[in-house]
Structures are given as structure tokens and as C-alpha cells.
Scaffold this motif. Structure first.
Motif, PDB file in Angstrom:
ATOM      1  N   SER A 142      10.995   2.324  -5.354  1.00 36.26           N
ATOM      2  CA  SER A 142       9.628   2.041  -5.763  1.00 36.26           C
ATOM      3  C   SER A 142       9.591   0.333  -5.167  1.00 36.26           C
ATOM      4  N   HIS A 143      10.332  -0.458  -5.573  1.00 32.85           N
ATOM      5  CA  HIS A 143      10.113  -1.904  -5.358  1.00 32.85           C
ATOM      6  C   HIS A 143      10.057  -1.897  -3.665  1.00 32.85           C
ATOM      7  N   ARG A 148       6.681  -0.742  -2.547  1.00 35.22           N
ATOM      8  CA  ARG A 148       5.568  -1.444  -3.020  1.00 35.22           C
ATOM      9  C   ARG A 148       5.464  -2.871  -1.774  1.00 35.22           C
ATOM     10  N   THR A 149       6.532  -3.033  -1.746  1.00 32.25           N
ATOM     11  CA  THR A 149       6.783  -4.635  -0.926  1.00 32.25           C
ATOM     12  C   THR A 149       5.673  -4.385   0.329  1.00 32.25           C
ATOM     13  N   LEU A 180       3.879  -2.139   1.367  1.00 33.52           N
ATOM     14  CA  LEU A 180       2.547  -1.783   0.771  1.00 33.52           C
ATOM     15  C   LEU A 180       1.804  -2.843   0.462  1.00 33.52           C
ATOM     16  N   SER A 181       2.167  -3.722  -0.243  1.00 33.37           N
ATOM     17  CA  SER A 181       1.298  -4.936  -0.705  1.00 33.37           C
ATOM     18  C   SER A 181       1.128  -5.653   0.452  1.00 33.37           C
ATOM     19  N   ILE A 182       1.969  -6.122   1.460  1.00 32.22           N
ATOM     20  CA  ILE A 182       1.951  -6.691   2.298  1.00 32.22           C
ATOM     21  C   ILE A 182       0.518  -6.329   3.448  1.00 32.22           C
ATOM     22  N   HIS A 216      -1.888  -4.282   2.188  1.00 35.07           N
ATOM     23  CA  HIS A 216      -3.066  -4.270   1.294  1.00 35.07           C
ATOM     24  C   HIS A 216      -3.746  -5.575   1.458  1.00 35.07           C
ATOM     25  N   SER A 217      -2.611  -6.696   1.150  1.00 32.21           N
ATOM     26  CA  SER A 217      -3.263  -8.050   0.939  1.00 32.21           C
ATOM     27  C   SER A 217      -3.530  -8.802   2.159  1.00 32.21           C
ATOM     28  N   HIS A 218      -2.803  -8.280   3.070  1.00 33.62           N
ATOM     29  CA  HIS A 218      -3.402  -8.861   4.563  1.00 33.62           C
ATOM     30  C   HIS A 218      -4.663  -8.211   4.908  1.00 33.62           C
ATOM     31  N   GLU A 236      -7.084  -7.086   3.014  1.00 33.11           N
ATOM     32  CA  GLU A 236      -7.935  -7.506   2.089  1.00 33.11           C
ATOM     33  C   GLU A 236      -8.556  -9.069   2.441  1.00 33.11           C
ATOM     34  N   LEU A 237      -7.519  -9.762   2.728  1.00 36.04           N
ATOM     35  CA  LEU A 237      -7.654 -11.149   3.169  1.00 36.04           C
ATOM     36  C   LEU A 237      -8.443 -11.166   4.259  1.00 36.04           C
ATOM     37  N   THR A 284       0.874  -8.131  11.589  1.00 37.77           N
ATOM     38  CA  THR A 284       1.640  -7.906  10.083  1.00 37.77           C
ATOM     39  C   THR A 284       1.389  -6.565   9.567  1.00 37.77           C
ATOM     40  N   ARG A 293       3.879  -4.232  11.381  1.00 39.85           N
ATOM     41  CA  ARG A 293       5.180  -4.678  10.899  1.00 39.85           C
ATOM     42  C   ARG A 293       5.611  -3.848   9.683  1.00 39.85           C
ATOM     43  N   ARG A 297       8.143  -0.983   8.849  1.00 45.79           N
ATOM     44  CA  ARG A 297       9.134  -0.802   7.746  1.00 45.79           C
ATOM     45  C   ARG A 297       8.882   0.019   6.820  1.00 45.79           C
ATOM     46  N   ASP A 318       5.953 -12.319   5.149  1.00 45.69           N
ATOM     47  CA  ASP A 318       4.686 -11.737   5.187  1.00 45.69           C
ATOM     48  C   ASP A 318       3.399 -11.634   4.026  1.00 45.69           C
ATOM     49  N   LEU A 319       4.272 -11.528   2.995  1.00 46.86           N
ATOM     50  CA  LEU A 319       3.594 -11.565   1.524  1.00 46.86           C
ATOM     51  C   LEU A 319       3.329 -12.931   1.189  1.00 46.86           C
ATOM     52  N   VAL A 351       0.354 -14.445   3.125  1.00 49.85           N
ATOM     53  CA  VAL A 351      -0.852 -13.907   2.825  1.00 49.85           C
ATOM     54  C   VAL A 351      -1.342 -14.376   1.426  1.00 49.85           C
ATOM     55  N   ALA A 384       7.052  -6.227  -7.582  1.00 51.00           N
ATOM     56  CA  ALA A 384       7.097  -4.695  -7.346  1.00 51.00           C
ATOM     57  C   ALA A 384       7.901  -4.107  -8.228  1.00 51.00           C
ATOM     58  N   LYS A 433       3.051  -5.548  -7.576  1.00 49.99           N
ATOM     59  CA  LYS A 433       2.703  -5.177  -6.337  1.00 49.99           C
ATOM     60  C   LYS A 433       2.480  -3.487  -6.266  1.00 49.99           C
ATOM     61  N   PRO A 434       1.538  -3.247  -5.373  1.00 45.09           N
ATOM     62  CA  PRO A 434       0.484  -3.757  -4.660  1.00 45.09           C
ATOM     63  C   PRO A 434      -0.709  -4.453  -5.547  1.00 45.09           C
ATOM     64  N   PHE A 435      -1.043  -5.283  -5.193  1.00 49.43           N
ATOM     65  CA  PHE A 435      -2.281  -5.978  -6.158  1.00 49.43           C
ATOM     66  C   PHE A 435      -3.489  -6.464  -5.320  1.00 49.43           C
ATOM     67  N   LEU A 495      -6.355  -9.017  -4.560  1.00 47.67           N
ATOM     68  CA  LEU A 495      -6.496 -10.698  -4.321  1.00 47.67           C
ATOM     69  C   LEU A 495      -7.439 -10.900  -5.483  1.00 47.67           C
TER      70      LEU A 495
END
Lengths: 535, 238
Positions: free
Chosen positions: A311-312, A315-316, A318-320, A322-324, A326-327, A344, A347, A351, B11-12, B15, B80, B101-103, B105
Motif C-alpha cells: 500500500s505504501h 500510494r507514493t 499515486l500521491s505524486i 495527484h499532487s502534481h 492538482e498543483l 513527473t 514517471r 513506476r 517528486d513529492l 510538489v 503513505a 497519501k495520497p492527499f 493539497l
């Protein structure tokens, strides 16, 4: 409830105990009643024989061959020999006396005719229970009878029957009247209602019957039946109580074990059943259960850790993404900014994909569904292919690739073996020092194809060595990410090798390098289909 | 407001850092536990965003070391690892909040604002100082009902002073909390920002204590200056 072990035990116990008691009681009853009957028969028979033998004197059959005289001709005072009655108050009158050598006296029947009718009477007995007798002459006429036996039927050839031991009634042999036996014959027994009678054929065609009511004996037997029933019920009740207590003693520890086991499986796998009597059957059962819980707990812990790690890892990236994304969308951006965000995201997506692929391979290997497409090929060719794939990366890191390849044929899934080789080589390159060396050796040892990948890297620290093949274990996380590694590479290698009935091991000296050694069966050695990998 | 982000995924990290900067925070970054701990112990941060799975020193260890050294900087764990034992352990180690994560912003920002407000003892997100109203959520300032246009730096200055209203804020505190480690602003720039804010919000909005620093003397009906002084007593590191 009645299906429980305790009730099963109890019911079986009751059935067996009941059967044993019933057989015992029945046997006892039969023995006693038989004994009583045969005693009575013996008494009656004795009396009958005395009556049938006629006047006292040596029985005819004991006489010498020349002396064929009727008994009464021998003379001698008659004696009371009626054993059943003891001395009779009025005494039997002596049979007619015949002076020896005198003319023949009365007819033979007369002796019996003159018997007192009270010959067998006893003192102080119920009239009903008094023994009785009746004596018939040669032609079936009553010579003499006791007081109470006037209505006794003559056991003639039609009516004469004897009761066999098993109670069946069979017709009497047609002996009897016309050809009377010369002396006292075998007795015959018959049961007439509540009356037991013995019939004896005496000399001169007479028939003697002695009978007696079995009422009092029946009453005794009835009493015995009730006593036996009562005693049997008592013993059964005690036995059942004992059985109930015994079964509780047996089932209570089982119940304790089962309750604890239920509590453990429901809530807390780290608890254990207390093993107090380790050498009993239940102790070993508890120990077995504890061992099972131990393995379950370990397996669960591994599963939980694997799930958390997976899961970790998922998620990592996935959150990259998501956040990129979103930003990038929070405001208008320039084209290069968007481009960078998309790169990004791509990439991270790649992964994720490689991670999902790796997890899928492991899941299939775990389920034994790796779908190996086995073919015969030369390991050296596969090695060349794998080397070509990793060469750019080796050059990037300034690592020299050296080889010592023999031609060795194996029967295996070529794609998987290529994946195995690539994984090992990439690891060797990635965990190498700058300007280091990676040596790939392929050879043959006995019936195994042996494949070695040696590096001159940092080695694996002693405390990390047991965990090298663990999923998501990374000796050096930062370096692993640099290589795009998921932490699953060596776990996959192990799964592939095991699916091919091979083995994988390593030796490592921190600071000097690591050698991974893979052994695969040579071509022709694999006879059985690949086994599923079990964990 | 100055925030330290400790995250090993480049990358995280980029951002999170970029989005926080765009939201007006000064942001420092660290890519592993040791670097993160070093910076957190040295710098004056208003909040820490901390990953748990870090090379060298994991997040729990960083947190424990910080707390045992008496550092009370608000910490938000961003990880995570979402299992209950991990969350419990994180919070028990001294974290103020936990985000998996994921969250979104927006949620990260809201949680950061919340822990910063709470640690400063000012739980209200809108502050009223005289006729000036500071809305820390919409990041806007109004005077007498009229919205005043401030630059991000000016807003950051007003926000920081508002958060610490009633307290003396030294120039070095302002430098520590308004600029990140890569900022090479000249010291006199702070005077420019202060004078710009005075022009926009009134000459007496910021009081200068000569040789000491600045003071925002807003009286609030809800929480008076006495109470603020009490609560600020705990913030020895500011």
C-alpha cells in the motif's frame, strides 16, 4: 447438544452398560430357574422311581438271570422310602406279604392298589403345593392315586407327551401300554399348567406319575426377577452417573482448549493455550494447536507487513501524480511548467506500472500460476541477451561487465530466466561502487546449471542478510529508488527460481561485494511439471 | 510562516514545497531523516511536514528526538502508511496531526494552518485588530470593510504579526519565519515591507519598539492581551 462428545460417550456408555446388565440378569435368572426346575424334577423323579419300583427288594434287573420272579415274591418287610415325605404319620401299609416259596398272591397291581393315598403328603403344606401321585395299571386303569390327583389325565400314547428342554412338546414314543418295559424306564417330564409332573413306567406295565405345583417356585422366580430388575436399574444408574462424571472429566479440558482456541482465533493470535499436562493426548493437542497459531501469527504478520508495504509503495507514486496534477491546475501555468508536471506524472505512472507488474508476478507465483512456458534453450544465449540489456546502465555507472560463460542447456521459461538474469545484473550494477566490476559466470556442477553474479559493491550488512529475499526489503532505499527498484526484485528472482525447482543463495562480505548463486536443473532432469511456489 | 518539508520522494518533495511556496509560505526541504532533524533543530519553523519512511533516520525517530530535546514545533505527519498502529504511533511520538497519501493539497494547507494556529494559542482563523481584519484562510486583509491589496510578503508579515499579536516580535524572528534558507534578502528589505504595510493599514497598525522589534497591539474581545501573554509563554523558541 446430543451430538456433543459428552452425550455420545454417555449414550454409548448407557447402551453398553444396559446390554451387559441385561445379559447378566437374564443369564442369572435362567440358571436359577433351571436349577430350581431340575431340583424339583429330581425330587419328583426320585419319588416316582420309588413308587414304580414296587415292593422293596432287589430290583428285577439286578437279579440273577435265573431268578425271574415278581418283586413281591421276594418278600421282606416293606419300608418307607418315600424320600420326599419323610416318615408318614399313618405310614404306608406294607405291601402284601408273600411267604417265600408260597403260591403266587394277589395280582401285581394289588401292591400298588394298597398304597396309602397320602403316601407323598408332607406336613404343614398348602393343599395346592402338596405333591401328588397316580399309578395306572397295564390297561390304563387307575391302581392308586393320592388324594388330590383324581383328575390327572393318563399319559397314553395319544396324550403322552414329553417336554423337551427347550419347552417344545413332542409326542411320546408309542411304547407304553401294550409292551410295558420290564423295569423302571427313563422318566418323562411334562408341564401341565402350573403343575410339574414326572412319569415313570414301572414293571408289569404300570405307569407312575408324580406331580407337584410349581406355584411357590414361580413366585420365588417372580421375586428374583423383580430383585434383578431393581438391582440392574440401581447399577445402571450408578454406572451412568459415574460415566457422566467421567465424560465431564474427559471433555472439560477439551472444552477449555476449544474455548481458548476460539478466543484466540477471534481476537488475539498472540495468545496461547496453556499446556499443563504436556505428556497427555490433550497436551499434545494443545501443543499442536499452539504451533498452528504460531505459524498463523507469523503468516498474518508477514501478510500485514506485505499489505502495508504494498500500500505504501502504491500510494507514493499515486500521491505524486495527484499532487502534481492538482498543483498544476490551481492556476494558469506556462507550457514548460505543464510539461514538467506531465513528465513527473508519467514517471510516477511508470513506476506504478512496474510495481503492479511485479506484484502480479509474485501473486501468480504464490498461487502457483506463474504459467511457465518451458522450452529447451542455452543459458549462455539468454545471458548474452540480458547483458545487452543492462550494458547501457553499466556504462552509466562506470561498471565493468565481465563474463565466463559455458554453454549449458536448461528447460525453463526463457522470459522468466531473462527477467531473473536482468534483475540480478541490475542489482549488481546498482549496488556497485563507481568503477566497480560485475562478473557473470555460467557453468555446470553435477546435474545443476550454476549461474553466478558477483559484484564488487558495498555488500550486504550482516543484520540485513536474512531479509534480502523479503518483499519490499531494501538495503539502501535511496539507491534503490535511483534504480527505479520496487524492493521486489530479489523476491521475484526467488519465486522464479523456485518455480523452476532451482535454488538461489548468496554470500556477501560487507565492503567487498556479494555473489548471488542460482542453481537450475539441467535439461532432461526436469521430469515433473513445475511445482507451485508455496509460502 | 516558514515550513520544513522532510520527504524522501524527490517528486513529492518538489510538489509539496512548490505548492506551499505558492500559498505564501517560506519552505525548506530535507530528503532524509538526518538532514530533516538537523534543520528542524536549527531553524525556526512554524510547522514541520514529516514523512515516516525516511532513509537513515525514520520519521518516528526524528519526532522523538525533537520532542525529547524540548522542541515544540507543530508537526504534521504526511505518509503513505495508513495502518492504525502507524497513525497511533506517529501521534504518540508527538505529532500534532496525521495525513495519509495520497492527499488533497487543500487539506494539507488547512491542517497546517490549524496546527500553526493552535500552537500559537490563537484558534480563530479570522483576527480583528482595530478596524483591520485578517482572514488567514482566504489570505486577505481588509480595513474598515474595504479589502486591502497586499503583496505575498506583506501579507506574510501581517499574518505572522497577527499570530503573535500582543507579543514583541524581533527582527530576527521575522527573518527566521518569513524567509526560507535560500532567501538572500537584505535586512533593510524588512523595513520596506513594514513601511508598506503601515501605508496600507495605517501608521499605528505596527508599533516599533526601538532596538527591540515590532508589536501588534490589537485588542480582541474574545482573547485579551493578558491571555495571549500567558499562552505565548510556552513558545520559548519563538
Amino acid at each position: 447438544m446430543f451430538r456433543s462428545i459428552r452425550w455420545t460417550l454417555q449414550l454409548w456408555h448407557a447402551a453398553i452398560l444396559g446390554m451387559a446388565l441385561a445379559s447378566f440378569g437374564t443369564a442369572l435368572y435362567l440358571v436359577v430357574s433351571r436349577a430350581q426346575l431340575s431340583q424339583m424334577d429330581a425330587e419328583l423323579e426320585g419319588a416316582a422311581r420309588v413308587l414304580a419300583s414296587g415292593p422293596p427288594g432287589p430290583p428285577p434287573d439286578e437279579d440273577g438271570p435265573g431268578e425271574r420272579r415278581p418283586p413281591w415274591e421276594k418278600g421282606g418287610p416293606p419300608k418307607t422310602r418315600f424320600g420326599m415325605g419323610g416318615p408318614e404319620p399313618n405310614g404306608p401299609p406294607g405291601p402284601p406279604r408273600h411267604p417265600p416259596g408260597g403260591p403266587p398272591g394277589p395280582t401285581p397291581e394289588e401292591w400298588w392298589t394298597q398304597l396309602p393315598r397320602t403316601a407323598l403328603r408332607r406336613v404343614g403344606q398348602d393343599e395346592q403345593d402338596q405333591p401328588y401321585f397316580i399309578i395306572w395299571g397295564m390297561r390304563g386303569e387307575v391302581l392308586q392315586a393320592s388324594l388330590s390327583s383324581l383328575d390327572v389325565p393318563l399319559p397314553d400314547s395319544e396324550h403322552r407327551e414329553r417336554t423337551t428342554e427347550d419347552g417344545a412338546v413332542v409326542p411320546f414314543a408309542s411304547s407304553a401300554v401294550d409292551s410295558p418295559p420290564p423295569s423302571v424306564g427313563d422318566p418323562e417330564y411334562r408341564q401341565r399348567g402350573m403343575l410339574r409332573e414326572v412319569i415313570v413306567h414301572g414293571p408289569f406295565g404300570i405307569t407312575v406319575l408324580v406331580g407337584k405345583s410349581v406355584r411357590s417356585e414361580q413366585a420365588t422366580l417372580q421375586q428374583l426377577r423383580w430383585k434383578l430388575l431393581g438391582a440392574g436399574a440401581g447399577v445402571l444408574a450408578i454406572g451412568l452417573c459415574g460415566g457422566w462424571l467421567l465424560s465431564r472429566r474427559v471433555t472439560r479440558p477439551i472444552q477449555t482448549i476449544s474455548e481458548t482456541a476460539r478466543a484466540i482465533s477471534a481476537s488475539d493470535l498472540s495468545r496461547r493455550i496453556s499446556v499443563s499436562e504436556a505428556d497427555t493426548e490433550l497436551g499434545s493437542l494443545a501443543q499442536t494447536l499452539n504451533d498452528t497459531f504460531e505459524r498463523l501469527e507469523t503468516a498474518f504478520a508477514r501478510q500485514v507487513r506485505f499489505t502495508a508495504d504494498a500500500s505504501h509503495e502504491l500510494r507514493t507514486p499515486l500521491s505524486i501524480i495527484h499532487s502534481h496534477a492538482e498543483l498544476a491546475l490551481t492556476r494558469d501555468r506556462t507550457a514548460p511548467e505543464y510539461k514538467q508536471a506531465m513528465e513527473t506524472c508519467l514517471r510516477a505512472a511508470k513506476r506504478t506500472k512496474s510495481l503492479v507488474d511485479a506484484l502480479l508476478v509474485l501473486a501468480r507465483a504464490d498461487a502457483g500460476k506463474l504459467d511457465l512456458k518451458c522450452e529447451r534453450f542455452d543459458l549462455r544465449e539468454a545471458a548474452d541477451e540480458a547483458l545487452a540489456m543492462v550494458t547501457p546502465r553499466a556504462q552509466e555507472r562506470n561498471v565493468t561487465l565481465e563474463t565466463d560463460l559455458q554453454s549449458v542447456e536448461v528447460e525453463a521459461d526463457r522470459t522468466r530466466i531473462l527477467q531473473l538474469l536482468t534483475n540480478l545484473l541490475v542489482n549488481a550494477i546498482q549496488y556497485n561502487r563507481e568503477g566497480g566490476r560485475v562478473t557473470l559466470t555460467i557453468g555446470q556442477e553435477g546435474l545443476d546449471a550454476v549461474l553466478k553474479v558477483e559484484d564488487t559493491g558495498v555488500g550486504i550488512a550482516a543484520q540485513d542478510q536474512p531479509r534480502v529475499f523479503e518483499r519490499f526489503f531494501r538495503a539502501d532505499k535511496a539507491r534503490s529508488r535511483e534504480a527505479g527498484g520496487s524492493g521486489l526484485g530479489l523476491a521475484i528472482c526467488q519465486s522464479i527460481v523456485e518455480a523452476h525447482h532451482g535454488s538461489i543463495s548468496f554470500t556477501s562480505r560487507p565492503g567487498e561485494g556479494t555473489i548471488f548463486i542460482v542453481r537450475l536443473p539441467l535439461y532432461g532432469r526436469v521430469s515433473s511439471p513445475p511445482l507451485p511456489v508455496r509460502r | 510562516m516558514r515550513i520544513l518539508v522532510v520527504e524522501d520522494e524527490p517528486d513529492l518533495l518538489s510538489v509539496v514545497a512548490q505548492s506551499l511556496r505558492e500559498a505564501g509560505y517560506a519552505v525548506d526541504t530535507a530528503a532524509d531523516g538526518e538532514d530533516g532533524l538537523f534543520k528542524a533543530q536549527g531553524g525556526q519553523y512554524d510547522a514541520l511536514v514529516l514523512d515516516l519512511m525516511l532513509p537513515q533516520l525514520d520519521g518516528w525517530a526524528v519526532l522523538k528526538t525533537l520532542r525529547s530535546a524540548g522542541n515544540s514545533v507543530p508537526v504534521l505527519i504526511l505518509t503513505a502508511r495508513d495502518a492504525l498502529p502507524d497513525r497511533v504511533r506517529g501521534l504518540d511520538c508527538g505529532a500534532d496531526d496525521y495525513l495519509t497519501k495520497p492527499f488533497e493539497l487543500a487539506e494539507l494547507f488547512a491542517r497546517l494552518r490549524a496546527i500553526i494556529r493552535r500552537s500559537a494559542g490563537k484558534p480563530n482563523s479570522i483576527a480583528q485588530i482595530g478596524d483591520v481584519q485578517v482572514d488567514t484562510i482566504r489570505k486577505c486583509v481588509s480595513k474598515g470593510g474595504q479589502t486591502v491589496c497586499l503583496t505575498p510578503r506583506e501579507y506574510a508579515l501581517v499574518e505572522f504579526l497577527t499570530l503573535h499579536r500582543g507579543e514583541l516580535v524581533t527582527r530576527s524572528m521575522l527573518y527566521d519565519h518569513l524567509f526560507d534558507e535560500d532567501d538572500d534578502s537584505l535586512s533593510n528589505l524588512m523595513d520596506v515591507h513594514v513601511s508598506n504595510v503601515r501605508k496600507k493599514l495605517g501608521k499605528d497598525f505596527i508599533v516599533t519598539r526601538r532596538g527591540q522589534g515590532y508589536l501588534l497591539e490589537g485588542e480582541m474581545p474574545a482573547d485579551g492581551p493578558g491571555k495571549e501573554l500567558d499562552t505565548s509563554g510556552g513558545r520559548a523558541d519563538v
